[in-house]
Design a protein around this motif. Structure first.
Motif, mmCIF file in Angstrom:
data_model
loop_
_atom_site.group_PDB
_atom_site.id
_atom_site.type_symbol
_atom_site.label_atom_id
_atom_site.label_comp_id
_atom_site.label_asym_id
_atom_site.label_seq_id
_atom_site.Cartn_x
_atom_site.Cartn_y
_atom_site.Cartn_z
ATOM 1 N N MET A 108 0.831 -1.216 0.000
ATOM 2 C CA MET A 108 0.000 0.000 0.000
ATOM 3 C C MET A 108 0.856 1.253 0.000
ATOM 4 O O MET A 108 0.436 2.303 -0.491
ATOM 5 N N GLY B 165 1.121 2.443 -3.095
ATOM 6 C CA GLY B 165 -0.160 2.783 -3.677
ATOM 7 C C GLY B 165 -0.869 1.597 -4.296
ATOM 8 O O GLY B 165 -1.836 1.771 -5.027
ATOM 9 N N ARG C 23 4.170 5.820 -5.126
ATOM 10 C CA ARG C 23 2.778 6.160 -4.874
ATOM 11 C C ARG C 23 2.507 7.629 -5.167
ATOM 12 O O ARG C 23 1.481 7.991 -5.721
ATOM 13 N N ASP C 24 3.435 8.478 -4.770
ATOM 14 C CA ASP C 24 3.238 9.918 -4.924
ATOM 15 C C ASP C 24 3.381 10.397 -6.354
ATOM 16 O O ASP C 24 2.626 11.235 -6.815
ATOM 17 N N ASN C 25 4.392 9.933 -7.030
ATOM 18 C CA ASN C 25 4.702 10.528 -8.323
ATOM 19 C C ASN C 25 5.652 9.641 -9.114
ATOM 20 O O ASN C 25 6.863 9.805 -9.052
ATOM 21 N N GLU C 26 5.066 8.732 -9.885
ATOM 22 C CA GLU C 26 5.901 7.806 -10.641
ATOM 23 C C GLU C 26 6.761 8.504 -11.670
ATOM 24 O O GLU C 26 7.905 8.136 -11.887
ATOM 25 N N ARG D 68 -1.096 -1.331 -12.141
ATOM 26 C CA ARG D 68 -1.441 -0.476 -11.015
ATOM 27 C C ARG D 68 -2.922 -0.562 -10.734
ATOM 28 O O ARG D 68 -3.682 -1.095 -11.495
ATOM 29 N N ARG E 64 7.526 4.759 -1.476
ATOM 30 C CA ARG E 64 6.561 5.824 -1.232
ATOM 31 C C ARG E 64 6.515 6.813 -2.386
ATOM 32 O O ARG E 64 5.479 7.352 -2.736
ATOM 33 N N ALA E 65 7.673 7.025 -2.989
ATOM 34 C CA ALA E 65 7.725 7.939 -4.123
ATOM 35 C C ALA E 65 6.894 7.404 -5.283
ATOM 36 O O ALA E 65 6.265 8.169 -6.005
ATOM 37 N N ALA F 255 11.780 5.109 -2.014
ATOM 38 C CA ALA F 255 11.379 5.051 -3.419
ATOM 39 C C ALA F 255 9.993 4.423 -3.540
ATOM 40 O O ALA F 255 9.194 4.814 -4.390
#
Lengths: 246, 299, 314
Positions: free
Chosen positions: C48, C51, C190-193, C106, C187-188, C185
């Motif tokens: 999760m 994401g 999820r935020d902004n591939e 995804r 978490r990254a 990375a």
């Protein structure tokens, strides 16, 4: 002086729209080049082509003498081309420092390290240095979604710089930034970029910014470069091209 | 050999009809609302339970025996008209602006809630409502006897398919729904009353699920866990046929129906395994499905 | 994680360990199962962070469990440590294979593919009854732990301590992972591939390795469950089992490594008591709570904290 970027007859269509119609551009090392033109002229497409986000149908792109046409953005980033975005692309839920540390890890090629900490002294120091140069040091521990627009732009550029690029492409660095802050923002950027010897290309709609910070201007229209030269000369002598701002 | 083929063919058709009724609603909801509704299985179960209750109640009176068949669409409508708008306006509506992941989780939470709700209302013991099934008797196809009810199931699926198809193609509301499926962003710009259409589409899908359950009730023991079992099969069908595609639901149902019938008669050990294997393969090789138009997110 | 938390957790674990000798056997049993389930929930939480919602961690949970069962029955190996290692290794190997495809997807498609994968295993476990025991499953005779054959009474406690130890080790490893570049990375992603790709890294690789790590966790949970219960059955691979893991993760939260574990323990005890007193409403209540959480606090309480301070300063 070395030719850093050279594109030859780039062509790219999106359906009926010809976004790039034979773009041939040559940029030398250390230049500060402004790219102007009406909306839909192909400016962002040009940036996307050079950074590998989209592929040209025809034409080639060469970076430092090496053919990079059709390479993945990942590979192009590793070769030394960095880019900022009209809407700053940050990691909203990570702190400013964490954003920068990730960029630093990428620079060192260690982003896939699974066990040693991200926050190691060897990285935190240069990361904080870079942040400090952009005036972001006090915001280091705030998640980026709390930052005001101007600082987000600065961080966007700082992240691009962390990779140590030879060529930096900026997409409308001052859009969305208040009139009062435009020049200070650009001052900060250029003060960091020029001494580092980075070649800069920036797309801009604000002519004042272009006149003040670009040494050379490319005018785009209909997917082509219609004028190329000294900003004063080009911008005052080409009145026929409508420069509608965004 | 021919005998086996006939058996596989008929069994496959019966199973496909069942799958189609369930998957059609799911596909409709996904197509219009872009929500993968895990609770769809619960609506199916609710339809089955409602039908079982109604059939039971009907049987206690001395009514015209064939009238019991009216209980089935009645149950389906009850579920769709009551639960549909409640869920859509009450819960789903708030989830549309959010990431699909959260929508999925919300429908899963809803599924859990509805599972308990059915247990609360109807208990955990199996419920039987055979009347519609036994009333029609059997028919022989070659050497094999089939209950007329199974053929009724196939007939219902065909009729429902045609009705929905006509509705979509010929009525204005139907075409509006298609527009919403094809281009959700343009819909509001075109002045389509999106909230009203959303409730309508969702309720239609719910009625279809309820109908699937209601028609199934006379054939099985109605008990907890029905919903969980059915929803994964429905997923497999619409993945195969293409998310959001109504023709795809039919194609997917037929393919999986025949596949299952074939494995049950020839290689029983592969029965479930092969259905989900095909689902995985389709997701990997052709995520759009055979008829689909869903945008696939992958790098 | 601040040092304060570190010592606190360490103390908590030692305390839990001691309790293994004090608490009644059925409590110890429940706790063991809860911890094992918590590991599986942790694997969901890990994904999760990227994401991705996996409705298929039950695949590895069941794999871990059945690998233990097969190892005992086919090779006669009854040593718990060997079974543990074997289960985790096989789970991760399976993930290395499955990940080759699933790491490209995804959101909905990832969720559905993970669901399909676990149902494939379920289908096989259910139908190939002469190998897998079908619906009845397989029994696992009591294992030896560290070479010693323990008495029935003692084994319950010993297995609990083993479970506790494995959980502690797993938590430390995952914590280290989350503080590493790869952990960030994740978490990254999820935020902004896009940004990650522009940094020169491969999002696919980040997801692939995370998927494998998560599988190891779930597999560990599975084998621990199998050893504690002494029995495996196909239900372990059913999608509702995977759904439970997701549920627990949502309840416990994803911000901290401990959260899914705590969520699992709470869930397990709640379920046991609720089944006695309110058998048909507790799940509904939890489902309702989950809905509320999704509505109002998708990112958790963490974000509220930051907003408050920032507004106060500006």
């Amino acid at each position: 002086m070395t030719v850093v970027l050279e594109t030859k007859s780039l062509v790219r269509r999106f359906g009926q729209v010809v976004a790039a119609d034979g773009l041939s551009v040559q940029v030398r090392e250390g230049e500060q080049v402004g790219i102007v033109g009406p909306n839909g002229a192909g400016k962002t497409t040009f940036l996307n082509l050079v950074t590998g986000y989209i592929r040209p149908e025809r034409g080639t792109i060469q970076f430092m003498g090496r053919d990079i046409t059709g390479l993945h953005p990942r590979a192009i980033a590793r070769l030394g081309i960095a880019r900022t975005f009209q809407i700053p692309q940050l990691y909203p839920n990570l702190t400013v420092l964490e954003n920068m540390l990730l960029a630093w890890a990428a620079r060192e090629g260690r982003i896939m390290d699974p066990w040693w900490p991200l926050r190691r002294t060897a990285w935190v120091e240069p990361a904080m240095d870079l942040l400090a140069r952009f005036g972001l040091a006090e915001d280091a521990d705030w998640p980026t979604y709390t930052l005001p627009e101007g600082k987000r732009k600065l961080l966007d550029v700082a992240l691009a710089l962390a990779l140590g690029p030879r060529l930096l492409l900026m997409d409308e660095p001052t859009s969305g930034v208040s009139v009062r802050e435009k020049f200070p923002l650009m001052d900060t950027l250029m003060e960091t970029l020029i001494p580092a010897g980075v070649t800069v290309l920036f797309v801009e709609h604000d002519m004042d910014v272009v006149l003040r910070y670009a040494r050379r201007v490319l005018v785009f229209q209909g997917g082509r470069v219609v004028a190329d030269g000294d900003p004063q000369a080009v911008l005052t002598e080409v009145p026929a091209v409508p420069m509608t701002g965004s | 050999m021919l005998d086996t083929l006939v058996v596989i063919g008929t069994d496959g058709l019966i199973y496909a009809a069942w799958l189609f009724l369930i998957a059609l609603g799911l596909s409709l909801i996904y197509g219009v609302l872009r929500v993968l509704n895990i609770a769809h299985g619960s609506f199916y179960a609710l339809g089955a339970y409602a039908a079982a209750s109604l059939i039971g109640l009907y049987g206690q009176r001395d009514f015209w025996p064939y009238g019991v068949y009216l209980m089935i669409p009645l149950a389906a409508l009850a579920v769709g008209v009551v639960v549909g708008p409640l869920v859509e306006r009450g819960i789903l509506r708030w989830m549309y602006p959010r990431e699909p992941v959260y929508q999925l989780l919300a429908t899963y939470a809803l599924f859990l809630i509805l599972e308990d709700l059915t247990k609360l209302i109807w208990g955990v013991d199996p419920i039987y409502a055979y009347a519609p099934y036994t009333l029609l008797g059997d028919v022989s196809i070659g050497d094999i006897t089939y209950p007329w009810y199974s053929l009724l199931l196939i007939g219902t699926a065909v009729v429902v398919g045609i009705l929905v198809s006509v509705f979509i193609r010929r009525t204005r509301t139907g075409r509006v729904i298609v527009a919403m499926i094809e281009d959700p962003e343009m819909s509001t710009a075109l002045g389509i009353n999106v909230p009203r259409m959303s409730v309508l589409a969702f309720s239609m899908g719910t009625v279809l699920a309820g109908l699937g359950g209601a028609m199934t009730a006379p054939m099985i023991a109605v008990m907890p866990g029905m919903g969980a079992e059915v929803i994964v099969l429905a997923f497999a069908v619409i993945v195969l046929g293409g998310l959001g595609s109504l023709e795809g639901a039919a194609v997917g149902a037929l393919l999986i129906g025949f596949l299952r019938a074939a494995t049950v008669h020839l290689f029983p050990v592969l029965e479930l395994f092969v259905i989900y294997l095909v689902m995985a393969l389709v997701l990997i090789l052709r995520p759009r499905g055979l008829w689909g138009r869903a945008e696939v997110r992958r790098l | 994680m601040k040092p304060r938390w570190f010592w606190f957790s360490g103390l908590a674990f030692v305390g839990l360990g001691v309790m293994g000798f004090v608490l009644p056997r059925w409590t110890v049993f429940l706790l063991s199962l809860a911890l094992a389930r918590g590991l599986a929930a942790l694997s969901v939480a890990l994904l999760m962070r990227a994401g991705l919602v996996s409705f298929g961690q039950s695949l590895f949970f069941a794999t871990g469990a059945y690998v233990a069962a097969f190892t005992v029955r086919l090779f006669g190996i009854r040593e718990a440590t060997v079974l543990l290692v074997g289960a985790v290794v096989v789970s991760m190997a399976l993930a290395a294979l499955a990940g080759l495809w699933i790491a490209r997807y995804r959101e909905i498609f990832f969720a559905m593919l993970s669901l399909a994968f676990t149902m494939i295993l379920y289908g096989w476990l259910l139908k190939a009854y002469w190998i897998t025991g079908g619906t009845d499953g397989l029994r696992i005779p009591p294992p030896t732990v560290l070479g010693v054959t323990w008495s029935v009474d003692a084994l319950r406690t010993v297995l609990y301590e083993v479970t506790l130890a494995c959980t502690a080790v797993a938590l430390v490893l995952i914590h280290l992972f989350l503080e590493s570049p790869l952990g960030y990375a994740v978490r990254a992603v999820r935020d902004n591939e896009v940004r990650l790709e522009y940094l020169g890294s491969s999002v696919w690789q980040v997801i692939y390795w995370t998927y494998i790590l998560a599988a190891g966790l779930a597999g560990l949970g599975g084998v621990l469950t199998a050893l504690n219960v002494g029995h495996v059955d196909p239900q372990l691979a059913y999608w509702t089992t995977a759904g439970e893991f997701v549920f627990i993760t949502l309840l416990g939260g994803t911000e901290s490594v401990l959260a899914p574990l705590i969520g699992a323990v709470v869930f397990e005890f709640l379920r046991t008591y609720a089944l006695k007193y309110a058998p048909y409403t507790w799940q509904m209540a939890l489902g309702g709570m989950m809905l509320l959480l999704i509505f109002f606090m998708p990112r958790g309480l963490w974000t509220l904290r930051h907003l408050r301070f920032r507004k106060a300063l500006s």
